[in-house]
Design a protein around this motif. Structure first.
Motif, PDB file in Angstrom:
ATOM      1  N   GLY A 154       0.881  -1.330  -0.002  1.00  0.00           N
ATOM      2  CA  GLY A 154       0.048   0.026  -0.021  1.00  0.00           C
ATOM      3  C   GLY A 154       0.872   1.024  -0.105  1.00  0.00           C
ATOM      4  N   GLU A 155       0.215   2.337   0.401  1.00  0.00           N
ATOM      5  CA  GLU A 155       1.024   3.624   0.396  1.00  0.00           C
ATOM      6  C   GLU A 155       1.641   3.860   1.750  1.00  0.00           C
ATOM      7  N   ARG A 156       2.867   3.097   1.639  1.00  0.00           N
ATOM      8  CA  ARG A 156       3.690   2.811   3.111  1.00  0.00           C
ATOM      9  C   ARG A 156       5.126   3.218   2.578  1.00  0.00           C
ATOM     10  N   ALA A 157       5.742   3.471   3.949  1.00  0.00           N
ATOM     11  CA  ALA A 157       7.115   3.672   3.645  1.00  0.00           C
ATOM     12  C   ALA A 157       7.810   3.082   4.877  1.00  0.00           C
ATOM     13  N   LEU A 158       8.991   2.630   4.971  1.00  0.00           N
ATOM     14  CA  LEU A 158      10.031   1.927   5.757  1.00  0.00           C
ATOM     15  C   LEU A 158      11.124   2.752   6.081  1.00  0.00           C
ATOM     16  N   ILE A 159      11.482   2.929   7.560  1.00  0.00           N
ATOM     17  CA  ILE A 159      12.699   3.521   7.881  1.00  0.00           C
ATOM     18  C   ILE A 159      13.383   2.721   8.922  1.00  0.00           C
ATOM     19  N   ILE A 160      14.662   2.434   8.583  1.00  0.00           N
ATOM     20  CA  ILE A 160      15.401   1.457   9.498  1.00  0.00           C
ATOM     21  C   ILE A 160      16.670   2.203   9.979  1.00  0.00           C
ATOM     22  N   VAL A 161      16.665   2.152  11.132  1.00  0.00           N
ATOM     23  CA  VAL A 161      18.177   2.424  11.642  1.00  0.00           C
ATOM     24  C   VAL A 161      18.768   1.375  11.995  1.00  0.00           C
ATOM     25  N   THR A 162      20.290   1.236  11.342  1.00  0.00           N
ATOM     26  CA  THR A 162      21.049  -0.108  11.862  1.00  0.00           C
ATOM     27  C   THR A 162      22.235   0.161  11.743  1.00  0.00           C
ATOM     28  N   HIS A 163      23.047  -0.802  12.259  1.00  0.00           N
ATOM     29  CA  HIS A 163      24.414  -0.780  11.937  1.00  0.00           C
ATOM     30  C   HIS A 163      24.810  -2.088  11.016  1.00  0.00           C
ATOM     31  N   ASP A 164      23.746  -2.889  10.714  1.00  0.00           N
ATOM     32  CA  ASP A 164      23.902  -3.858   9.852  1.00  0.00           C
ATOM     33  C   ASP A 164      23.816  -3.705   8.512  1.00  0.00           C
ATOM     34  N   LEU A 165      24.762  -2.787   7.839  1.00  0.00           N
ATOM     35  CA  LEU A 165      24.321  -2.244   6.646  1.00  0.00           C
ATOM     36  C   LEU A 165      24.223  -3.289   5.468  1.00  0.00           C
ATOM     37  N   GLU A 166      25.011  -4.551   5.852  1.00  0.00           N
ATOM     38  CA  GLU A 166      24.912  -5.480   4.708  1.00  0.00           C
ATOM     39  C   GLU A 166      23.654  -5.869   4.453  1.00  0.00           C
ATOM     40  N   GLU A 167      22.844  -6.450   5.579  1.00  0.00           N
ATOM     41  CA  GLU A 167      21.571  -7.040   5.194  1.00  0.00           C
ATOM     42  C   GLU A 167      20.499  -5.999   5.030  1.00  0.00           C
ATOM     43  N   ALA A 168      20.497  -4.927   5.940  1.00  0.00           N
ATOM     44  CA  ALA A 168      19.330  -3.819   5.613  1.00  0.00           C
ATOM     45  C   ALA A 168      19.478  -3.141   4.385  1.00  0.00           C
ATOM     46  N   ALA A 169      20.802  -3.098   3.753  1.00  0.00           N
ATOM     47  CA  ALA A 169      20.787  -2.149   2.568  1.00  0.00           C
ATOM     48  C   ALA A 169      20.299  -3.102   1.282  1.00  0.00           C
ATOM     49  N   ARG A 170      20.063  -4.169   1.351  1.00  0.00           N
ATOM     50  CA  ARG A 170      19.258  -5.031   0.284  1.00  0.00           C
ATOM     51  C   ARG A 170      17.773  -4.567   0.150  1.00  0.00           C
ATOM     52  N   THR A 171      17.185  -4.117   1.347  1.00  0.00           N
ATOM     53  CA  THR A 171      15.927  -3.918   1.156  1.00  0.00           C
ATOM     54  C   THR A 171      15.677  -2.392   0.985  1.00  0.00           C
ATOM     55  N   SER A 172      16.773  -1.459   1.047  1.00  0.00           N
ATOM     56  CA  SER A 172      16.738  -0.098   1.344  1.00  0.00           C
ATOM     57  C   SER A 172      16.989   0.577  -0.217  1.00  0.00           C
ATOM     58  N   ASP A 173      16.372   1.749  -0.371  1.00  0.00           N
ATOM     59  CA  ASP A 173      16.319   2.790  -1.661  1.00  0.00           C
ATOM     60  C   ASP A 173      17.559   3.735  -1.280  1.00  0.00           C
ATOM     61  N   ARG A 174      17.389   4.520  -0.099  1.00  0.00           N
ATOM     62  CA  ARG A 174      18.182   5.472  -0.070  1.00  0.00           C
ATOM     63  C   ARG A 174      18.887   5.338   1.269  1.00  0.00           C
TER      64      ARG A 174
END
Length: 286
Positions: free
Chosen positions: A192-212
């Motif tokens: 839906g019209e949703r957004a996700l914000i993630i604070v993390t030090h695990d860049l390798e895993e989270a970066a796969r899901t992130s756009d910016r």
């Protein structure tokens, strides 16, 4: 371009003694995207999250949800706290009810839903957070660390937020569990019209899901832009994940896989694409 779901205008926050925590932070978050926030300890990451739904009020600047200042009045603030869900790094900070079921039900009840709809949302959130049914009747303090994390997530999801902000969601999780969680979050974002914000030090895993990627340094925006360009930039001051480091090492040996690879699976695919039938890689004999 569609209106941002959430926008920060020159956001500034300071300690009681006047020392700045956040300085002139500007940011737009749009539906369908995942923003990754990184920075060294003390850079203001968690403080920034607490401004997103009004838990903290900025010293100056504004937080706008769908174009409206969340601090305009009590109604807009209440709406922001329902629309922007925060999952804290330490789940004990948001688990407070006598049972897990009551904790998850708090959000729907706070939004004025009836018993039937509240029960449906509790079950939906339980499934999303991968909680066993029997956990619902337990007190939160009796749960394991991982169960507390999932219960806290379920409590936020039951309110049906449009923006979901998570502080270190991968902390303490094994790689498989972390990957499964990120897949569920990505599926939710795309629903839906949703957004996700993630604070993390695990860049390798989270970066796969992130756009910016937003990089904070001493409360200021050090870098903001698309992944992986920002991640590979010198100005971030962040350690590179393993795959970009491997890409650089391979490039030094004449094997051009690219430095923009963030996952081991993608690196394997690029290496296989470079490996001809006769067993040559990048012009050299394997």
């Amino acid at each position: 371009m569609p209106e941002a779901l959430l926008r920060l205008d020159a956001l500034t926050c300071a300690y009681a003694d006047g020392a700045p925590v956040l300085s002139d932070v500007g940011l737009e978050i749009r539906a369908g995207e995942t923003l990754l926030i990184a920075g060294t300890p003390g850079s203001g990451k968690s403080t920034l999250l607490r401004h997103l739904n009004g838990l903290l009020r900025p010293a100056s600047g504004r937080v706008l949800l769908r174009g409206k200042d969340i601090h305009r009045d009590k109604k807009t603030l209440r709406h922001a706290r329902a629309e922007v869900g925060l999952v804290f790094q330490f789940p004990e900070h948001q688990l407070f009810a006598a049972t897990v079921a009551e904790d998850i039900a708090f959000g729907p009840r706070w939004r004025g839903l009836g018993a039937e709809e509240t029960a449906a949302r509790v079950e939906e959130a339980r499934i999303f957070a991968d909680l066993a049914p029997e956990i619902l009747s337990r007190p939160p303090q009796a749960l394991s660390g991982g169960e507390k994390r999932r219960a806290a997530l379920a409590g936020v999801m039951a309110a049906h937020p449009s923006v979901l902000a998570l502080d270190e969601p991968l902390a303490g999780l094994d790689p498989l569990t972390g990957r499964e969680l990120m897949a569920r979050l990505r599926e939710w974002r795309d629903g839906g019209e949703r957004a996700l914000i993630i604070v993390t030090h695990d860049l390798e895993e989270a970066a796969r899901t992130s756009d910016r990627l937003l990089v904070l340094r001493e409360g200021r925006v050090a870098a903001l832009g698309p992944l992986p360009q920002v991640l590979l930039g010198e100005e971030t001051g962040l350690p590179l994940p393993a795959m970009p480091l491997l890409g650089r090492a391979l490039a030094a040996r004449g094997i051009a896989t690219g430095e923009d690879v963030l996952s081991a699976d993608e690196m394997a695919e690029r290496l296989l694409a470079l490996w001809p039938a006769e067993g040559k890689v990048g012009g050299g004999r394997a």
